[in-house]
Motif scaffolding. Sequence first.
Motif, PDB file in Angstrom:
ATOM      1  N   LEU A   1       0.702  -1.314   0.131  1.00  0.00           N
ATOM      2  CA  LEU A   1      -0.010   0.055   0.135  1.00  0.00           C
ATOM      3  C   LEU A   1       0.789   1.246  -0.100  1.00  0.00           C
ATOM      4  N   LYS A   2       2.045   1.258   0.650  1.00  0.00           N
ATOM      5  CA  LYS A   2       2.787   2.243   0.965  1.00  0.00           C
ATOM      6  C   LYS A   2       3.496   2.541  -0.566  1.00  0.00           C
ATOM      7  N   LEU A   3       3.896   1.617  -1.332  1.00  0.00           N
ATOM      8  CA  LEU A   3       4.388   1.836  -2.597  1.00  0.00           C
ATOM      9  C   LEU A   3       3.272   2.456  -3.372  1.00  0.00           C
ATOM     10  N   THR A   4       2.135   1.571  -3.582  1.00  0.00           N
ATOM     11  CA  THR A   4       1.119   2.264  -4.296  1.00  0.00           C
ATOM     12  C   THR A   4       0.715   3.738  -4.104  1.00  0.00           C
ATOM     13  N   LEU A   5       0.742   3.877  -3.038  1.00  0.00           N
ATOM     14  CA  LEU A   5       0.505   5.530  -2.332  1.00  0.00           C
ATOM     15  C   LEU A   5       1.427   6.292  -3.104  1.00  0.00           C
ATOM     16  N   SER A   6       2.846   6.161  -2.607  1.00  0.00           N
ATOM     17  CA  SER A   6       3.818   7.013  -2.864  1.00  0.00           C
ATOM     18  C   SER A   6       4.201   6.939  -4.389  1.00  0.00           C
ATOM     19  N   VAL A   7       4.344   5.855  -4.939  1.00  0.00           N
ATOM     20  CA  VAL A   7       4.343   6.028  -6.533  1.00  0.00           C
ATOM     21  C   VAL A   7       3.311   6.396  -7.430  1.00  0.00           C
ATOM     22  N   GLY A   8       1.882   6.182  -6.681  1.00  0.00           N
ATOM     23  CA  GLY A   8       0.796   6.852  -7.406  1.00  0.00           C
ATOM     24  C   GLY A   8       0.713   8.311  -7.395  1.00  0.00           C
ATOM     25  N   ILE A   9       1.266   8.783  -6.324  1.00  0.00           N
ATOM     26  CA  ILE A   9       1.345  10.126  -6.404  1.00  0.00           C
ATOM     27  C   ILE A   9       2.229  10.959  -7.196  1.00  0.00           C
ATOM     28  N   ALA A  10       3.310  10.059  -7.352  1.00  0.00           N
ATOM     29  CA  ALA A  10       4.343  10.554  -8.446  1.00  0.00           C
ATOM     30  C   ALA A  10       3.820  10.461  -9.725  1.00  0.00           C
ATOM     31  N   THR A  11       3.165   9.603 -10.055  1.00  0.00           N
ATOM     32  CA  THR A  11       2.781   9.151 -11.304  1.00  0.00           C
ATOM     33  C   THR A  11       1.758  10.463 -11.679  1.00  0.00           C
ATOM     34  N   ILE A  12       0.753  10.549 -10.716  1.00  0.00           N
ATOM     35  CA  ILE A  12      -0.310  11.566 -10.963  1.00  0.00           C
ATOM     36  C   ILE A  12       0.342  13.108 -11.235  1.00  0.00           C
ATOM     37  N   LEU A  13       1.423  13.286 -10.455  1.00  0.00           N
ATOM     38  CA  LEU A  13       1.938  14.534 -10.754  1.00  0.00           C
ATOM     39  C   LEU A  13       2.695  14.553 -11.944  1.00  0.00           C
ATOM     40  N   ILE A  14       3.459  13.686 -12.304  1.00  0.00           N
ATOM     41  CA  ILE A  14       4.032  13.676 -13.595  1.00  0.00           C
ATOM     42  C   ILE A  14       3.134  13.819 -14.937  1.00  0.00           C
ATOM     43  N   ALA A  15       2.221  12.767 -14.601  1.00  0.00           N
ATOM     44  CA  ALA A  15       1.115  12.598 -15.640  1.00  0.00           C
ATOM     45  C   ALA A  15       0.235  13.825 -15.973  1.00  0.00           C
ATOM     46  N   SER A  16       0.059  14.521 -14.741  1.00  0.00           N
ATOM     47  CA  SER A  16      -0.783  15.752 -14.982  1.00  0.00           C
ATOM     48  C   SER A  16      -0.128  16.914 -15.652  1.00  0.00           C
ATOM     49  N   LEU A  17       1.456  16.968 -15.253  1.00  0.00           N
ATOM     50  CA  LEU A  17       2.289  18.017 -16.101  1.00  0.00           C
ATOM     51  C   LEU A  17       2.067  17.592 -17.655  1.00  0.00           C
ATOM     52  N   PHE A  18       2.151  16.273 -17.937  1.00  0.00           N
ATOM     53  CA  PHE A  18       2.113  15.981 -19.394  1.00  0.00           C
ATOM     54  C   PHE A  18       0.897  16.346 -20.136  1.00  0.00           C
ATOM     55  N   LEU A  19      -0.223  16.270 -19.306  1.00  0.00           N
ATOM     56  CA  LEU A  19      -1.513  16.496 -19.771  1.00  0.00           C
ATOM     57  C   LEU A  19      -1.583  17.885 -19.980  1.00  0.00           C
ATOM     58  N   ILE A  20      -0.904  18.711 -19.292  1.00  0.00           N
ATOM     59  CA  ILE A  20      -1.176  20.347 -19.111  1.00  0.00           C
ATOM     60  C   ILE A  20      -0.368  20.746 -20.449  1.00  0.00           C
ATOM     61  N   ILE A  21       0.929  19.993 -20.382  1.00  0.00           N
ATOM     62  CA  ILE A  21       1.838  20.209 -21.563  1.00  0.00           C
ATOM     63  C   ILE A  21       1.054  20.160 -23.057  1.00  0.00           C
ATOM     64  N   PHE A  22       0.874  18.854 -23.159  1.00  0.00           N
ATOM     65  CA  PHE A  22       0.089  18.517 -24.506  1.00  0.00           C
ATOM     66  C   PHE A  22      -1.455  18.502 -24.637  1.00  0.00           C
ATOM     67  N   LYS A  23      -2.145  19.220 -23.767  1.00  0.00           N
ATOM     68  CA  LYS A  23      -3.314  19.457 -24.184  1.00  0.00           C
ATOM     69  C   LYS A  23      -3.708  20.191 -25.233  1.00  0.00           C
ATOM     70  N   PRO A  24      -4.565  20.063 -26.094  1.00  0.00           N
ATOM     71  CA  PRO A  24      -4.820  20.967 -27.090  1.00  0.00           C
ATOM     72  C   PRO A  24      -5.452  22.247 -26.587  1.00  0.00           C
ATOM     73  N   LYS A  25      -5.261  23.533 -26.979  1.00  0.00           N
ATOM     74  CA  LYS A  25      -6.017  24.473 -26.378  1.00  0.00           C
ATOM     75  C   LYS A  25      -7.435  24.569 -26.885  1.00  0.00           C
ATOM     76  N   VAL A  26      -8.297  24.907 -25.924  1.00  0.00           N
ATOM     77  CA  VAL A  26      -9.724  24.940 -26.192  1.00  0.00           C
ATOM     78  C   VAL A  26      -9.964  26.128 -27.362  1.00  0.00           C
ATOM     79  N   LYS A  27     -10.721  25.906 -28.183  1.00  0.00           N
ATOM     80  CA  LYS A  27     -11.219  27.272 -29.012  1.00  0.00           C
ATOM     81  C   LYS A  27     -12.109  28.049 -28.518  1.00  0.00           C
ATOM     82  N   SER A  28     -11.723  29.170 -28.291  1.00  0.00           N
ATOM     83  CA  SER A  28     -13.026  29.997 -27.474  1.00  0.00           C
ATOM     84  C   SER A  28     -13.523  30.906 -28.347  1.00  0.00           C
TER      85      SER A  28
END
Lengths: 169, 275
Positions: A142-169
């Motif tokens: 559980l400790k591994l799941t939690l700590s690695v999970g948090i790291a994965t989510i941090l890095i993954a959201s960074l990727f999502l923010i960088i590569f997300k196409p801009k919404v046409k307004s």
Amino acid sequence: MNSTLLNNVLRFVGLLILQIFLLDQINFLGYINPMVYILFIILYPVDNNRWSFMFIAFALGILLDTFQNTGGAHAAACLTLAFVRPVFLKLVYGESYLMKNLKIIRTPIDRLLLLSVLSVITHHLIFFSLVIFNTSQILYTLKLTLSVGIATILIASLFLIIFKPKVKS
Amino acid sequence: MQQIINFLIKYRNLLLYLFLMVIALSFTIQSHDYHRNTAIHSTGYLTGNVLSTKTGIYDYFDLDDQNKKLSTENAMLRMKLLEISDTLLGEESTFLFTDNIPYKVFPARVMKNDFYKSDNFITIDIGSDQGIESDMGVICPTGIVGVVDRSSDQFSRVISILNSQISLNAQIKGTATIGSLKWDGNNPYTMSLEDVPRLAKVNKGDTIITGKQSTTFPPDILIGVIKDAELTENGSRYKINVELFNDMTNLDYVNVIKNRDKAALQVIDTLGTNE
């Protein structure tokens, strides 16, 4: 070759190389290596053909297993994630997500994050249970799941923010 | 019949899931079984070459550190050489360089190293082409690393000492007390020496070295120091916590050891049981 297919092939190869060459080398605090490659499974186009989706997820997992000597742990985790993704999609985007011709990467960031968190928990829990493979070490799992999970989510959201196409307004 | 086909169509996703899951789980179970050859491993042609490319890239980032380690080891070897030449002064010393030396040493690079799982493996960049076979010992300048598990043409997989399946013969330096060295799966810096008799002299800070009973490792290779000890099995045996000298989380150059007398020793050891 249409652009969706090309996009997915690039994503598959790109994330695999990124995972093996960069993310597996981080070893933050000695054991935290974020597993961002599951973004491929999270962002896979929504369609009714779940057979090919599950095969591709399984293949991605087996490939990583050969590099990390983890037997079939990645494959099992990826396969399960691919299998339950429709449930998560229903939870996050509502009952009618199949009608809307949903493009997951274009949805609002909060929904995307919620989907990622659900997926990461499922994937990491299965992965680490199979890697540790010892019921007396549940707390460590559980400790591994939690700590690695948090790291994965941090890095993954960074990727999502960088590569997300801009919404046409 | 119609119903069976309907059933298959209705549950085809679930059935595919279960089918693939069984494959994945069987690979996983195999990978936790030390004695069975697994199908999924990192010594294959493609995997091995990708991993060695990766090692090539990452080499440039710690050249400095590696140079320091090498020069320290060089200094140590020079000291030993001086010691030998001093004691052998005037004696015949060509035996040091004949073909028939008791231990052959093969230098190798670590391409892949794990330490956070309960069964860890290391991949190194030499294989059967260079004469590597299974059950050879692997050491590094500061301690022991593991035992070769299987090898392909150019790559070998090593069972790390950080593997719950491994059990090595070790002894306390300066005494003849032996025990079996195991890893409990938590801390990559400590191992435990088990089955040490209660009457043995166990002092904190004593050095642990490889034992003379081992055919895998040469005797007297440094392993670690005693951190603490506790009595187990109703106080009849010691379980000693050993702090390792080498840092298993940071391995690069290692040496594979081939024991000339291994086959002969094993024949002798198993003699009595066949009568």
